[in-house]
Design a protein around this motif. Sequence first.
Motif, short mmCIF file in Angstrom:
data_model
loop_
_atom_site.label_atom_id
_atom_site.label_comp_id
_atom_site.label_asym_id
_atom_site.label_seq_id
_atom_site.Cartn_x
_atom_site.Cartn_y
_atom_site.Cartn_z
N LEU A 1 2.96 12.97 -4.95
CA LEU A 1 3.09 11.83 -4.07
C LEU A 1 1.89 11.27 -3.68
O LEU A 1 1.32 10.26 -3.19
CB LEU A 1 3.24 12.77 -3.09
CG LEU A 1 4.17 13.10 -2.25
CD1 LEU A 1 4.94 13.69 -1.09
CD2 LEU A 1 5.54 12.11 -2.42
N LYS A 2 0.81 12.58 -4.40
CA LYS A 2 -0.71 11.44 -4.73
C LYS A 2 -0.61 10.53 -5.36
O LYS A 2 -1.36 9.20 -5.02
CB LYS A 2 -1.67 12.98 -5.17
CG LYS A 2 -2.17 13.82 -4.10
CD LYS A 2 -3.24 13.83 -3.09
CE LYS A 2 -3.89 14.36 -2.52
NZ LYS A 2 -4.12 14.04 -1.26
N THR A 3 -0.01 10.27 -6.35
CA THR A 3 -0.19 9.04 -7.07
C THR A 3 0.12 8.03 -6.82
O THR A 3 0.02 6.67 -6.69
CB THR A 3 0.43 9.56 -8.71
OG1 THR A 3 0.12 10.76 -9.33
CG2 THR A 3 0.79 8.13 -9.49
N PRO A 4 1.45 7.49 -6.25
CA PRO A 4 1.95 6.61 -5.47
C PRO A 4 1.37 6.25 -4.34
O PRO A 4 1.10 5.05 -3.93
CB PRO A 4 3.37 6.84 -5.57
CG PRO A 4 3.95 8.34 -4.97
CD PRO A 4 2.52 9.16 -5.83
N ILE A 5 0.59 7.28 -3.49
CA ILE A 5 0.01 6.95 -2.34
C ILE A 5 -1.42 6.41 -3.26
O ILE A 5 -2.17 5.67 -2.58
CB ILE A 5 -0.69 8.12 -2.06
CG1 ILE A 5 0.17 9.13 -1.30
CG2 ILE A 5 -2.02 8.69 -1.55
CD1 ILE A 5 0.37 9.75 -0.36
N ILE B 1 -2.39 -1.60 -4.18
CA ILE B 1 -2.16 -2.97 -4.03
C ILE B 1 -2.78 -3.39 -2.56
O ILE B 1 -2.92 -4.46 -2.78
CB ILE B 1 -0.28 -2.23 -3.77
CG1 ILE B 1 -0.44 -2.09 -5.39
CG2 ILE B 1 -0.13 -3.81 -3.08
CD1 ILE B 1 1.34 -1.16 -5.71
N SER B 2 -2.36 -1.96 -1.39
CA SER B 2 -3.01 -2.88 -0.22
C SER B 2 -4.70 -3.34 0.14
O SER B 2 -4.17 -4.36 0.94
CB SER B 2 -2.94 -1.13 0.65
OG SER B 2 -4.28 -1.12 0.18
N LEU C 1 -3.31 6.85 3.90
CA LEU C 1 -4.60 7.39 4.63
C LEU C 1 -3.58 8.66 5.69
O LEU C 1 -3.68 9.30 5.06
CB LEU C 1 -5.52 6.60 5.40
CG LEU C 1 -6.51 5.35 4.75
CD1 LEU C 1 -7.36 4.99 6.13
CD2 LEU C 1 -7.44 7.18 4.00
N ARG C 2 -3.05 8.24 6.19
CA ARG C 2 -2.24 8.87 7.31
C ARG C 2 -0.81 10.12 6.20
O ARG C 2 -0.94 10.95 6.24
CB ARG C 2 -0.93 8.16 8.05
CG ARG C 2 -0.23 9.22 8.41
CD ARG C 2 -0.87 10.28 9.52
NE ARG C 2 0.50 10.44 10.91
CZ ARG C 2 -0.06 11.75 11.07
NH1 ARG C 2 -1.02 12.21 10.77
NH2 ARG C 2 1.05 12.40 11.91
N MET C 3 -0.50 9.57 5.01
CA MET C 3 0.45 10.09 4.12
C MET C 3 -0.48 10.77 3.52
O MET C 3 -0.78 12.39 3.34
CB MET C 3 1.28 8.96 3.62
CG MET C 3 2.00 8.33 3.90
SD MET C 3 2.86 6.85 2.16
CE MET C 3 4.01 8.16 1.45
N ASP C 4 -1.54 10.12 2.86
CA ASP C 4 -2.44 11.75 1.88
C ASP C 4 -3.49 12.08 3.16
O ASP C 4 -3.55 13.98 2.95
CB ASP C 4 -3.97 10.72 1.99
CG ASP C 4 -5.32 11.57 0.94
OD1 ASP C 4 -4.53 11.69 -0.36
OD2 ASP C 4 -6.38 11.61 1.30
N SER C 5 -3.63 12.16 4.36
CA SER C 5 -3.87 13.57 5.16
C SER C 5 -2.85 14.19 5.49
O SER C 5 -3.31 15.23 5.79
CB SER C 5 -4.21 12.44 6.68
OG SER C 5 -4.21 13.56 7.91
#
Length: 410
Positions: A218-222, A228-229, A246-250
């Motif tokens: 998951l860290k890779t696509p994040i 990209i963002s 950032l929310r997903m990483d958190s």
Amino acid sequence: MTKNYSIYTKLVILLIIIFLVCVLFIVLLKIEGNTYNEEERLKQESLIKALSLSYENNISTQMETYLNDNDFDILQNPNFIQIIRNNGQLLFKEEKKSCIFSSLKYHSNLYLDIQCQNFNALYKKNASNQFYNLLLIGFFSFSLLVIFMYFSILKSLELLKKLKKQVTEVENGKQIDFLDYQEDEIGKIAFEFQKAFKKNQELIESRQLFLRTIMHELKTPIGKGRIISEMVKEDKQKERLINIFLRMDSLINEIAKIENLFSKNYNLNFKPSRFSAILQEAKEHLMRDDLNKIVKVDLKYDALINVDMEIFSVILKNLIDNALKYSNNGTCELFCCKECFTVKNPGEPLEQPIEYYLEAFTREKHTQVKGMGLGLYIVSEMCKLHNFDLIYFYDEGKHCFKIFFGDKEK
């Protein structure tokens, strides 16, 4: 109510019972010995009377032959004979003109003493009490068996102590090989525990590998999404995308932290922290722009709490998140005082006791509420790790969760 006793206590009780049985054996031996001696004394008394009559009838020449034929052994040691005559207990005595017949007791043995003008001797009957001897042999055999079994059981209990110590060491994270056990019940328990422990370790390692693989993937696509963002030109869309990633990483970091904590791979780092700082950390975890509007905060006292800041902020975050999910109007309230803080939200009474909702993967069956039902479970478990009390009550149409971190008796 049945009281449970330890194995050592039961062993002591058994030893006391065995001791009482041994005392009973000794008393029985004493009684049997006294009974036997009394019977022999009466026999000797009758014998002395018969011998005295024989002497009077002038057949004393037959006395020695008669005694030998009736299993009487004559004593040859003059010193021993003198000791018995001087120190023996006189039981019966028959005197004639030129002859004295006596029955003497010395060290639980009976002797026949004959002192005549032409005949002087001390006899001991060559006979044994078979029942007494049988009791004596039984007593010593029983005593040896009891002593052997007692030390055998003690040795087994020592192995139980060793097994308990090794289990404690395993619980503290040490790697132990359960060796030096015999193929008895304790050895089988040790072997089965080792099998279960190894299987549990394999499951833990498999779970950790699975979770870490998922988080890594998951860290890779994040990371790519963040890159990209950053390329988006419109600032509003750019900021929104960055916040999402950032929310997903958190969330992934939070999951990793909770997984380490529950698998005992994380040591709590306690330090005094102000409640306001913990609340700020929890708000960052929630990542909601409208948080100040939907959460009413009343800090009556900015308490100083000895906690692990990262973990305790997760507790507060989960309580607020849970309150907002189940709130009738989408809002909740937070109050903090010197000894505790409380999170309240309006809602319908719970269908089940609160203990039901403190278990993992349980929640109200609302189709509109999403989640896996882990929020309160995580809160409950983390409160236990901090030795804090989590209390729930329903008051005036509101669900109230209160965490005590201070002295409850104040």
